[in-house]
Design an enzyme around this catalytic site. Structure first.
Site, PDB file in Angstrom:
ATOM      1  N   GLU A 162       0.851  -1.193   0.000  1.00 59.40           N
ATOM      2  CA  GLU A 162       0.000   0.000   0.000  1.00 59.40           C
ATOM      3  C   GLU A 162       0.887   1.243   0.000  1.00 59.40           C
ATOM      4  OE1 GLU A 162      -2.470   1.484  -0.731  1.00 59.40           O
ATOM      5  OE2 GLU A 162      -3.948   1.713   0.875  1.00 59.40           O
ATOM      6  N   ASP A 166      -3.123   5.708   6.795  1.00 55.95           N
ATOM      7  CA  ASP A 166      -3.398   6.782   7.743  1.00 55.95           C
ATOM      8  C   ASP A 166      -4.201   6.251   8.932  1.00 55.95           C
ATOM      9  OD1 ASP A 166      -5.753   6.533   6.288  1.00 55.95           O
ATOM     10  OD2 ASP A 166      -5.713   8.549   5.472  1.00 55.95           O
ATOM     11  N   LYS A 194       1.137   7.373   8.345  1.00 55.85           N
ATOM     12  CA  LYS A 194       0.755   8.554   9.121  1.00 55.85           C
ATOM     13  C   LYS A 194       0.328   8.109  10.520  1.00 55.85           C
ATOM     14  CE  LYS A 194      -0.857  11.857   5.614  1.00 55.85           C
ATOM     15  NZ  LYS A 194      -2.019  12.656   5.155  1.00 55.85           N
ATOM     16  N   VAL A 218      -0.493  14.563   0.993  1.00 52.23           N
ATOM     17  CA  VAL A 218       0.648  14.234   0.133  1.00 52.23           C
ATOM     18  C   VAL A 218       0.177  13.645  -1.192  1.00 52.23           C
ATOM     19  CG1 VAL A 218       2.281  13.922   2.010  1.00 52.23           C
ATOM     20  CG2 VAL A 218       0.882  11.988   1.284  1.00 52.23           C
TER      21      VAL A 218
END
Length: 246
Positions: A162, A166, A194, A218
């Site tokens: 991946e 997050d 993240k 991003v």
């Protein structure tokens, strides 16, 4: 000494040896229960790009995209160097095994292909597609399976690849999906993580991670905004006005 006594002594010794083995196994199980399995800790280096990185990047991409970039987080050469390190670690862990590398479309493609080219163990390639994002900047939290694998994962060593993790909800969904398929093993590799946005209620272990990512929006190296910026050869941060609704 009679043959009968020798036979009895031999039988007694065999039973004693068996009992000793039983005690050893019991002690191993007891020790395992008292000492919880330690989670794997994978190094996640950070990096601060320079103004020169941003200047060079802006010169090589469409002008309308260049003006939307705030900064470069990870330039191409830094990403490639890190992927080589990750591939070496993965190849070591999978010695004697074959990997089924499962990419999460569409963001995984650049990361997955550039990671796999450095592996020194055999692998097969397949893709799965789920949906949890719309055209906005926040995950909806509702994960839907849109495309399944083309091959049966049962008994295979699954490596999920991946681009960005997050909240972890999507990867937790995928990891459980494969664990229910009776795979030999299931591990996760990602380019960016993240941690600041990770959902604390989700138990997710990332086995291989490229970089820690700040809580910024991003793009590049597979990541997009409304399908733009995806094939940029670096990871950059968008200016707020580029993705905020007007």
């Amino acid at each position: 000494m009679s043959k009968q006594v020798v036979a009895v002594d031999k039988a007694f010794l065999e039973k004693l040896a068996g009992f000793s083995d039983f005690l050893k196994e019991g002690l191993k199980e007891l020790k395992a229960k008292k000492e919880p399995k330690k989670k794997r800790v994978t190094r996640k280096p950070s990096y601060k790009a320079s103004d020169e990185d941003l200047k060079q990047a802006r010169e090589t991409i469409p002008p309308q995209w260049a003006k939307s970039l705030k900064t470069i987080l990870f330039p191409q050469q830094k990403i490639e160097a890190r992927l080589k390190e990750m591939a070496a670690e993965i190849s070591h862990d999978y010695q004697g095994k074959e990997i089924l590398a499962v990419g999460l479309l569409t963001g995984c493609i650049m990361f997955q292909m550039n990671l796999l080219k450095y592996l020194t163990v055999p692998y097969k390639l397949d893709f799965i597609k789920v949906s949890s994002y719309g055209s906005g900047t926040q995950s909806s939290g509702n994960v839907r399976l849109k495309k399944d694998l083309s091959m049966d994962p049962m008994g295979k060593h699954i490596l999920i690849t991946e681009d960005l993790i997050d909240t972890g909800k999507t990867l937790a969904f995928i990891a459980k999906y494969f664990s229910d398929k009776k795979c030999a093993s299931v591990k996760i590799a990602c380019l960016l993580s993240k941690e600041a946005r990770r959902d604390q209620d989700i138990d997710l272990e990332v086995d291989y991670c490229g970089f820690e990512c700040p809580d910024e929006f991003v793009v590049g190296y597979g990541m997009d905004f409304a399908e733009h910026y995806r094939a940029l050869p670096f990871v950059g941060v968008l200016k707020e006005e580029a993705f905020m609704k007007k």
